[in-house]
Design a protein around this motif. Structure first.
Motif, PDB file in Angstrom:
ATOM      1  N   LEU A 290       0.817  -1.218   0.000  1.00 26.52           N
ATOM      2  CA  LEU A 290       0.000   0.000   0.000  1.00 26.52           C
ATOM      3  C   LEU A 290       0.848   1.265   0.000  1.00 26.52           C
ATOM      4  N   PRO A 291       1.847   1.417   0.842  1.00 27.93           N
ATOM      5  CA  PRO A 291       2.676   2.641   0.746  1.00 27.93           C
ATOM      6  C   PRO A 291       3.361   2.804  -0.609  1.00 27.93           C
ATOM      7  N   PHE A 292       3.828   1.707  -1.189  1.00 26.90           N
ATOM      8  CA  PHE A 292       4.471   1.793  -2.504  1.00 26.90           C
ATOM      9  C   PHE A 292       3.468   2.210  -3.576  1.00 26.90           C
ATOM     10  N   PHE A 293       2.238   1.699  -3.476  1.00 30.26           N
ATOM     11  CA  PHE A 293       1.189   2.056  -4.449  1.00 30.26           C
ATOM     12  C   PHE A 293       0.861   3.542  -4.370  1.00 30.26           C
ATOM     13  N   PHE A 294       0.689   4.037  -3.161  1.00 29.42           N
ATOM     14  CA  PHE A 294       0.372   5.462  -3.017  1.00 29.42           C
ATOM     15  C   PHE A 294       1.525   6.348  -3.469  1.00 29.42           C
ATOM     16  N   LEU A 295       2.757   5.910  -3.244  1.00 31.79           N
ATOM     17  CA  LEU A 295       3.917   6.695  -3.704  1.00 31.79           C
ATOM     18  C   LEU A 295       3.982   6.754  -5.223  1.00 31.79           C
ATOM     19  N   VAL A 296       3.768   5.639  -5.885  1.00 33.87           N
ATOM     20  CA  VAL A 296       3.784   5.623  -7.362  1.00 33.87           C
ATOM     21  C   VAL A 296       2.647   6.459  -7.913  1.00 33.87           C
ATOM     22  N   ARG A 297       1.503   6.370  -7.298  1.00 35.13           N
ATOM     23  CA  ARG A 297       0.357   7.164  -7.752  1.00 35.13           C
ATOM     24  C   ARG A 297       0.623   8.660  -7.628  1.00 35.13           C
ATOM     25  N   ARG A 301       0.829  11.361 -10.796  1.00 37.89           N
ATOM     26  CA  ARG A 301       0.001  12.561 -10.865  1.00 37.89           C
ATOM     27  C   ARG A 301       0.863  13.822 -10.998  1.00 37.89           C
ATOM     28  N   ARG A 302       1.940  13.848 -10.278  1.00 36.19           N
ATOM     29  CA  ARG A 302       2.824  15.015 -10.358  1.00 36.19           C
ATOM     30  C   ARG A 302       3.434  15.162 -11.761  1.00 36.19           C
ATOM     31  N   ALA A 303       3.817  14.027 -12.315  1.00 34.34           N
ATOM     32  CA  ALA A 303       4.390  14.094 -13.682  1.00 34.34           C
ATOM     33  C   ALA A 303       3.355  14.560 -14.686  1.00 34.34           C
ATOM     34  N   ARG A 304       2.094  14.139 -14.539  1.00 34.33           N
ATOM     35  CA  ARG A 304       1.051  14.562 -15.469  1.00 34.33           C
ATOM     36  C   ARG A 304       0.768  16.053 -15.307  1.00 34.33           C
ATOM     37  N   ARG A 305       0.727  16.537 -14.075  1.00 33.16           N
ATOM     38  CA  ARG A 305       0.493  17.972 -13.887  1.00 33.16           C
ATOM     39  C   ARG A 305       1.631  18.808 -14.493  1.00 33.16           C
ATOM     40  N   ARG A 306       2.830  18.354 -14.338  1.00 29.19           N
ATOM     41  CA  ARG A 306       3.966  19.106 -14.894  1.00 29.19           C
ATOM     42  C   ARG A 306       3.924  19.129 -16.426  1.00 29.19           C
ATOM     43  N   ALA A 307       3.560  18.016 -17.005  1.00 28.61           N
ATOM     44  CA  ALA A 307       3.479  17.977 -18.478  1.00 28.61           C
ATOM     45  C   ALA A 307       2.365  18.900 -18.983  1.00 28.61           C
ATOM     46  N   ALA A 308       1.240  18.919 -18.258  1.00 25.74           N
ATOM     47  CA  ALA A 308       0.136  19.801 -18.665  1.00 25.74           C
ATOM     48  C   ALA A 308       0.548  21.265 -18.516  1.00 25.74           C
ATOM     49  N   PHE A 309       1.265  21.582 -17.468  1.00 26.03           N
ATOM     50  CA  PHE A 309       1.723  22.959 -17.251  1.00 26.03           C
ATOM     51  C   PHE A 309       2.660  23.390 -18.372  1.00 26.03           C
TER      52      PHE A 309
END
Length: 326
Positions: A290-297, A301-309
């Motif tokens: 569970l901690p690894f899953f939340f970290l990857v998620r 999300r951060r990478a997608r926001r940066r690409a959109a920006f």
């Protein structure tokens, strides 16, 4: 001359006979006095000699005055034989619990009781079904020993083993009785000496001897009670178990059935192993997955926001055109 010699020898012989007759009354008197003293061992003179403490040797004087005549007189009386009898029986029965209750009722009906009872499961031979084995120990009066054994034999379908033992302890019991009487007589004399003791050292010596005598009396009485308990009650140990097959049957179909059963057992063992593995992985998935899953998620999300920006910045910037040439 011959007449004179004969007369002299006759006179000498008569003198010897007279001396012998004169000495016999004295011997009879000594014998009568010795018999009188033996018939009255507790005369005042002897009692005073026995009771007079003489320093540190008072205990030794008492020990020397104690006689075993009373023990010898009591041994002449007929004594009942003291025999310790025990038995061990192994019975086969279809229902061991029911047979156990029957054996207990037999012991109680004969005036005895059950001391211990134990039940255990024993694995069958050649992978057979487990069966119950019951072991119980009962004590019954010695007079009912043979009758109880016969009743217990009838409680099972077959007697597989039987052992009856007997130990004669009559000699030891008689010896204990004689030693007890001797020690008690010694105790009585020590008490009499204690009453007449005037010196402190004499009283201490007699008290020490009296303590030793009482300790020995208690030890002998304890051993006597043990022998009386063992001889009055006999011990019977009974083992109850189901009948076992006399001849083991083997064949093709039996082997196939055994192999099929082994296969089912192996499949069940594998299934249980997998279930255990899954149950062991659940904590790992909870605490690590569970901690690894939340970290990857979060990183995704951060990478997608940066690409959109970055795309928005590129869309808002004026298009740069190259200058015309000369």
């Amino acid at each position: 001359m011959r007449l004179t010699a004969t007369s002299l020898s006759t006179l000498a012989l008569l003198a010897l006979i007279g001396c012998g007759a004169a000495s016999r009354p004295g011997e009879r008197q000594v014998a009568s006095s010795s018999n009188a003293s033996a018939a009255a061992p507790n005369s005042p003179t002897q009692d005073q000699a026995a009771r007079a403490p003489q320093g540190g040797g008072a205990g030794q004087a008492v020990v020397q005055n104690v006689s075993l005549q009373q023990a010898d007189q009591s041994q002449n009386a007929p004594v009942e034989r003291k025999i310790i009898r025990n038995a061990e029986l192994s019975l086969e029965t279809e229902e061991p619990p029911k047979a156990m209750r029957r054996v207990a009722s037999i012991a109680e009906a004969r005036g005895g009781f059950v001391v211990t009872s134990e039940s255990r499961q024993q694995a069958g031979t050649d992978g057979g079904k487990a069966f119950e084995v019951i072991t119980l120990e009962a004590r019954v009066p010695a007079s009912q020993f043979d009758a109880t054994i016969n009743d217990i034999r009838a409680a099972g379908s077959r007697v597989t083993a039987e052992k009856i033992t007997g130990q004669d302890v009559t000699e030891e019991y008689i010896d204990l009785e004689a030693r007890l009487r001797t020690q008690k007589a010694l105790e009585a004399q020590l008490l009499d000496i204690m009453k007449g003791a005037h010196a402190v050292s004499d009283a201490i010596t007699v008290e020490r001897e009296l303590a030793n005598v009482r300790t020995e009396i208690e030890r002998l009485e304890g051993r006597r009670r043990f022998l009386e308990n063992q001889t009055s009650l006999s011990t019977i140990k009974v083992t109850l178990q189901p009948p076992s097959p006399l001849v083991s049957t083997t064949g093709f179909f039996r082997s196939v059935r055994s192999a099929f059963g082994d296969g089912i057992d192996i499949a069940a063992a594998i299934t249980l192993f997998l279930i255990r593995v899954l149950l062991a992985l659940i904590p790992l998935a909870v605490f690590i997955g569970l901690p690894f899953f939340f970290l990857v998620r979060y990183l995704a999300r951060r990478a997608r926001r940066r690409a959109a920006f970055m795309r928005e910045i590129q869309a808002q910037a004026p298009e740069v055109r190259p200058a015309p040439g000369p």
